[in-house]
Design a protein around this motif. Structure first.
Motif, PDB file in Angstrom:
ATOM      1  N   TRP A 173      -5.707  -3.649  -6.956  1.00 50.61           N
ATOM      2  CA  TRP A 173      -5.242  -3.495  -5.571  1.00 50.61           C
ATOM      3  C   TRP A 173      -6.288  -3.972  -4.588  1.00 50.61           C
ATOM      4  O   TRP A 173      -7.475  -3.742  -4.767  1.00 50.61           O
ATOM      5  CB  TRP A 173      -4.946  -2.017  -5.260  1.00 50.61           C
ATOM      6  N   ASP A 174      -5.843  -4.590  -3.507  1.00 51.58           N
ATOM      7  CA  ASP A 174      -6.717  -4.886  -2.382  1.00 51.58           C
ATOM      8  C   ASP A 174      -7.092  -3.535  -1.784  1.00 51.58           C
ATOM      9  O   ASP A 174      -6.249  -2.845  -1.208  1.00 51.58           O
ATOM     10  CB  ASP A 174      -5.973  -5.761  -1.367  1.00 51.58           C
TER      11      ASP A 174
ATOM     12  N   HIS B 136       0.684  -2.201   0.806  1.00 52.04           N
ATOM     13  CA  HIS B 136      -0.292  -2.411  -0.269  1.00 52.04           C
ATOM     14  C   HIS B 136      -0.205  -3.821  -0.831  1.00 52.04           C
ATOM     15  O   HIS B 136       0.887  -4.334  -1.043  1.00 52.04           O
ATOM     16  CB  HIS B 136      -0.092  -1.382  -1.385  1.00 52.04           C
ATOM     17  N   LYS B 137      -1.356  -4.391  -1.065  1.00 48.16           N
ATOM     18  CA  LYS B 137      -1.429  -5.759  -1.580  1.00 48.16           C
ATOM     19  C   LYS B 137      -1.930  -5.732  -3.022  1.00 48.16           C
ATOM     20  O   LYS B 137      -3.044  -5.282  -3.297  1.00 48.16           O
ATOM     21  CB  LYS B 137      -2.357  -6.598  -0.715  1.00 48.16           C
TER      22      LYS B 137
ATOM     23  N   SER C 208      -6.260  -2.017   1.701  1.00 52.40           N
ATOM     24  CA  SER C 208      -4.908  -1.539   2.002  1.00 52.40           C
ATOM     25  C   SER C 208      -4.635  -0.141   1.425  1.00 52.40           C
ATOM     26  O   SER C 208      -3.586   0.433   1.689  1.00 52.40           O
ATOM     27  CB  SER C 208      -3.864  -2.531   1.471  1.00 52.40           C
TER      28      SER C 208
ATOM     29  N   ARG D 138      -3.459  -7.245  -6.341  1.00 49.34           N
ATOM     30  CA  ARG D 138      -4.387  -8.318  -6.696  1.00 49.34           C
ATOM     31  C   ARG D 138      -3.966  -8.894  -8.053  1.00 49.34           C
ATOM     32  O   ARG D 138      -3.456  -9.983  -8.131  1.00 49.34           O
ATOM     33  CB  ARG D 138      -5.815  -7.785  -6.734  1.00 49.34           C
TER      34      ARG D 138
END
Length: 150
Positions: A39-40, A119-120, A43, A122
């Protein structure tokens, strides 16, 4: 403070190496590294505390179990920023399937419910692979190497 890095594993997947002072710090760093990989982190907010427990027969199986439990929770709608170990202990509370002493890790995962517009992602991780996992004592403390099926 623990350190971690990612590399391409020669046999496929992504290698995760953690160097830590002790086992508790190793568990915390491995879980945090997994979350960072997936996850980034800009965010993800630490809105909720999710209790996590897992059993293993030894340190390596406990590491795989903990990381697999975090993956399971993420598949069920959570995103995490970090994990903090509260205890790592030998236990004798056995069931019908397990007839020897086990290790039990308990702690808190910090994160929030997944929000698709916020949420981004990865890199997705399918599993943490047990066959190439190694935990060994080194001069600095302990070294973990595991492979993420990513």
């Amino acid at each position: 403070m623990a350190s971690y890095n990612f590399s391409e594993d020669p046999r496929g997947g992504v290698g995760l190496e953690v160097i830590a002072r002790d086992h508790n710090e190793m568990f915390n760093a491995a879980a945090t590294a997994l979350c960072l990989f997936m996850w980034d982190q800009e965010s993800v907010e630490e809105r909720e505390e999710i209790p996590i427990s897992w059993y293993g027969f030894d340190i390596p199986t406990t590491v795989v179990g903990l990381l697999s439990e975090l993956l399971f929770q993420m598949d069920n709608g959570w995103v995490f920023k970090r994990f903090v170990t509260h205890s790592l202990e030998e236990v004798d509370d056995l069931d019908e399937r397990h007839r020897k002493k086990q290790l039990k890790i308990t702690g808190i995962a910090y994160g929030e419910r997944y929000r698709p517009n916020h949420h981004k992602t990865r890199f997705p991780v399918q599993a943490v692979l047990l066959p190439r996992l190694k935990v060994r004592n080194i001069e600095e403390g302990v070294r973990l190497y595991c492979v993420l099926d990513a």
